[in-house]
Motif scaffolding. Structure first.
Motif, PDB file in Angstrom:
ATOM      1  N   VAL A   1       8.413   4.576  16.334  1.00 49.97           N
ATOM      2  CA  VAL A   1       8.135   3.387  17.139  1.00 49.97           C
ATOM      3  C   VAL A   1       6.628   3.228  17.344  1.00 49.97           C
ATOM      4  N   ASP A   2       5.970   4.314  17.745  1.00 47.58           N
ATOM      5  CA  ASP A   2       4.533   4.255  18.015  1.00 47.58           C
ATOM      6  C   ASP A   2       3.730   4.055  16.735  1.00 47.58           C
ATOM      7  N   ALA A   3       4.162   4.689  15.652  1.00 52.34           N
ATOM      8  CA  ALA A   3       3.437   4.546  14.385  1.00 52.34           C
ATOM      9  C   ALA A   3       3.479   3.100  13.886  1.00 52.34           C
ATOM     10  N   CYS A   4       4.594   2.423  14.089  1.00 50.70           N
ATOM     11  CA  CYS A   4       4.688   1.024  13.668  1.00 50.70           C
ATOM     12  C   CYS A   4       3.764   0.132  14.505  1.00 50.70           C
ATOM     13  N   LEU A   5       3.704   0.401  15.782  1.00 54.63           N
ATOM     14  CA  LEU A   5       2.784  -0.360  16.640  1.00 54.63           C
ATOM     15  C   LEU A   5       1.340  -0.106  16.238  1.00 54.63           C
ATOM     16  N   GLU A   6       1.000   1.128  15.971  1.00 56.79           N
ATOM     17  CA  GLU A   6      -0.360   1.455  15.544  1.00 56.79           C
ATOM     18  C   GLU A   6      -0.692   0.788  14.219  1.00 56.79           C
ATOM     19  N   ALA A   7       0.286   0.751  13.308  1.00 61.00           N
ATOM     20  CA  ALA A   7       0.058   0.120  12.001  1.00 61.00           C
ATOM     21  C   ALA A   7      -0.224  -1.371  12.148  1.00 61.00           C
ATOM     22  N   LEU A   8       0.465  -2.024  13.068  1.00 60.14           N
ATOM     23  CA  LEU A   8       0.240  -3.457  13.280  1.00 60.14           C
ATOM     24  C   LEU A   8      -1.129  -3.704  13.906  1.00 60.14           C
ATOM     25  N   VAL A   9      -1.472  -2.921  14.891  1.00 61.63           N
ATOM     26  CA  VAL A   9      -2.753  -3.105  15.578  1.00 61.63           C
ATOM     27  C   VAL A   9      -3.931  -2.842  14.638  1.00 61.63           C
ATOM     28  N   GLU A  10      -3.764  -1.865  13.753  1.00 59.59           N
ATOM     29  CA  GLU A  10      -4.872  -1.456  12.878  1.00 59.59           C
ATOM     30  C   GLU A  10      -5.050  -2.352  11.646  1.00 59.59           C
ATOM     31  N   ASN A  11      -4.061  -3.163  11.327  1.00 59.86           N
ATOM     32  CA  ASN A  11      -4.122  -4.010  10.137  1.00 59.86           C
ATOM     33  C   ASN A  11      -4.432  -5.446  10.544  1.00 59.86           C
ATOM     34  N   ASP A  12      -5.644  -5.878  10.312  1.00 58.14           N
ATOM     35  CA  ASP A  12      -6.051  -7.220  10.726  1.00 58.14           C
ATOM     36  C   ASP A  12      -5.298  -8.320   9.980  1.00 58.14           C
ATOM     37  N   ASP A  13      -4.732  -8.003   8.828  1.00 57.87           N
ATOM     38  CA  ASP A  13      -4.007  -9.003   8.045  1.00 57.87           C
ATOM     39  C   ASP A  13      -2.545  -9.114   8.453  1.00 57.87           C
ATOM     40  N   ALA A  14      -2.073  -8.186   9.268  1.00 54.80           N
ATOM     41  CA  ALA A  14      -0.648  -8.138   9.604  1.00 54.80           C
ATOM     42  C   ALA A  14      -0.337  -8.896  10.890  1.00 54.80           C
ATOM     43  N   LYS A  15       0.790  -9.576  10.854  1.00 54.66           N
ATOM     44  CA  LYS A  15       1.355 -10.195  12.046  1.00 54.66           C
ATOM     45  C   LYS A  15       2.687  -9.547  12.424  1.00 54.66           C
ATOM     46  N   ALA A  16       3.244  -8.796  11.479  1.00 48.50           N
ATOM     47  CA  ALA A  16       4.546  -8.166  11.711  1.00 48.50           C
ATOM     48  C   ALA A  16       4.659  -6.902  10.865  1.00 48.50           C
ATOM     49  N   ILE A  17       5.524  -6.009  11.313  1.00 49.88           N
ATOM     50  CA  ILE A  17       5.820  -4.758  10.603  1.00 49.88           C
ATOM     51  C   ILE A  17       7.343  -4.630  10.474  1.00 49.88           C
ATOM     52  N   PHE A  18       7.780  -4.199   9.286  1.00 46.79           N
ATOM     53  CA  PHE A  18       9.219  -4.017   9.055  1.00 46.79           C
ATOM     54  C   PHE A  18       9.402  -2.697   8.316  1.00 46.79           C
ATOM     55  N   THR A  19      10.310  -1.856   8.788  1.00 48.73           N
ATOM     56  CA  THR A  19      10.511  -0.574   8.125  1.00 48.73           C
ATOM     57  C   THR A  19      11.342  -0.740   6.851  1.00 48.73           C
ATOM     58  N   VAL A  20      10.954   0.027   5.824  1.00 49.85           N
ATOM     59  CA  VAL A  20      11.683   0.065   4.556  1.00 49.85           C
ATOM     60  C   VAL A  20      11.851   1.520   4.150  1.00 49.85           C
ATOM     61  N   ARG A  21      12.817   1.766   3.265  1.00 53.25           N
ATOM     62  CA  ARG A  21      12.991   3.113   2.711  1.00 53.25           C
ATOM     63  C   ARG A  21      13.329   3.003   1.243  1.00 53.25           C
ATOM     64  N   GLU A  22      13.161   4.096   0.526  1.00 53.84           N
ATOM     65  CA  GLU A  22      13.458   4.080  -0.900  1.00 53.84           C
ATOM     66  C   GLU A  22      14.928   3.760  -1.119  1.00 53.84           C
ATOM     67  N   CYS A  23      15.198   2.987  -2.172  1.00 58.05           N
ATOM     68  CA  CYS A  23      16.572   2.590  -2.474  1.00 58.05           C
ATOM     69  C   CYS A  23      17.449   3.809  -2.748  1.00 58.05           C
ATOM     70  N   ASP A  24      18.656   3.776  -2.243  1.00 58.20           N
ATOM     71  CA  ASP A  24      19.610   4.846  -2.534  1.00 58.20           C
ATOM     72  C   ASP A  24      19.973   4.864  -4.009  1.00 58.20           C
ATOM     73  N   HIS A  25      20.079   3.689  -4.601  1.00 54.67           N
ATOM     74  CA  HIS A  25      20.424   3.571  -6.020  1.00 54.67           C
ATOM     75  C   HIS A  25      19.451   2.590  -6.655  1.00 54.67           C
ATOM     76  N   HIS A  26      18.868   2.971  -7.778  1.00 55.00           N
ATOM     77  CA  HIS A  26      17.849   2.122  -8.391  1.00 55.00           C
ATOM     78  C   HIS A  26      18.472   0.802  -8.868  1.00 55.00           C
ATOM     79  N   PRO A  27      17.894  -0.337  -8.473  1.00 54.89           N
ATOM     80  CA  PRO A  27      18.483  -1.636  -8.827  1.00 54.89           C
ATOM     81  C   PRO A  27      18.508  -1.914 -10.328  1.00 54.89           C
ATOM     82  N   TRP A  28      17.639  -1.277 -11.100  1.00 55.43           N
ATOM     83  CA  TRP A  28      17.662  -1.488 -12.541  1.00 55.43           C
ATOM     84  C   TRP A  28      18.865  -0.800 -13.196  1.00 55.43           C
ATOM     85  N   GLN A  29      19.542   0.055 -12.443  1.00 54.78           N
ATOM     86  CA  GLN A  29      20.718   0.744 -12.968  1.00 54.78           C
ATOM     87  C   GLN A  29      22.005   0.159 -12.391  1.00 54.78           C
ATOM     88  N   ALA A  30      21.944  -1.102 -11.996  1.00 53.53           N
ATOM     89  CA  ALA A  30      23.099  -1.814 -11.453  1.00 53.53           C
ATOM     90  C   ALA A  30      23.124  -3.229 -12.022  1.00 53.53           C
TER      91      ALA A  30
END
Length: 236
Positions: A121-150
């Motif tokens: 939670v705190d890291a996301c807030l820090e990332a938004l404050v520190e990035n002058d180009d950002a207006k929003a932050i959204f969490t992502v994670r690596e795909c469970d299954h590679h989309p090129w193999q589907a």
């Protein structure tokens, strides 16, 4: 506060769930599911206020018992299967503005990702404050299954051209890394969300989480996986 800017957390928790009935307050390792998210927000260094938006009195009572506010019952019109979460968020923001005025940031935490913690939670807030180009932050994670193999399958079930010939013999490690939305933390500048009515805009930047923190509980299998993670702290 973070750099003298106020942070509101809205925890959206509908009462209805078809995949796992009552999941938002279902006991996970002896504690209601929603309690994990409330505690992550409560333990943050920066969050100023935590409001739960729910149509369920049982969820409201549980949330209050674990230290969140639940000052209203979400209207039925915002709590159906086809209702947009963004409308529920705007409803909560309207309520807060009417009571005490606008905040600087709005963060949405859903109870179904209980393993995200205060550090994220705190890291996301820090990332938004520190990035002058950002207006929003959204969490992502690596795909469970590679989309090129589907791919989609025709009625014949033929797998001709199912996988691009150029990648058929490649190992996963040779393919480019792909990411999927996690949504364990959704964060925006207050007025930016009001204008765009979405956390995903041209001014949104990603915060990379992992499979553990990004686990989204939709069914019993996911719930049991959360128990595995909690019983094995080093497992990612």
């Amino acid at each position: 506060m973070i750099e003298n800017k106020k942070v509101l957390v809205v925890i959206t928790a509908r009462g209805g769930s078809k995949g796992l009935p009552g999941k938002n307050i279902k006991p996970l390792m002896g504690k209601p599911l929603i309690a994990y998210t409330i505690e992550a927000a409560r333990d943050s260094h920066y969050v100023d206020r935590i409001i739960v938006s729910s149509d369920s009195q049982d969820i409201v009572d549980t949330a209050v018992a674990y230290g969140a506010e639940a000052p209203f019952i979400r209207p039925e019109s915002l709590a159906g299967d086809l209702s947009k979460q963004e409308d529920a968020i705007l409803h909560a923001m309207d309520w807060v503005e009417a009571e005490e005025g606008a905040y600087d940031y709005v963060m949405v935490l859903v109870p179904t990702t209980p393993l995200r913690d205060a550090a994220e939670v705190d890291a996301c807030l820090e990332a938004l404050v520190e990035n002058d180009d950002a207006k929003a932050i959204f969490t992502v994670r690596e795909c469970d299954h590679h989309p090129w193999q589907a791919n989609a399958l025709p009625e014949s079930q033929s797998m001709r051209d199912f996988i691009d010939p150029a990648i058929r013999t490649k190992n996963r490690q040779e393919l480019p890394q792909f990411f999927q939305l996690s949504g364990s933390v959704c964060l925006s500048e207050w007025e930016h969300f009001r204008k765009e009515q979405s956390f995903l805009t041209d001014k949104t930047f990603a915060y990379l989480t992992d499979a553990r923190n990004g686990l989204d509980i939709d069914n019993l299998k996911d719930f049991l996986l959360a128990e595995v993670y909690l019983n094995n702290p080093g497992l990612v």
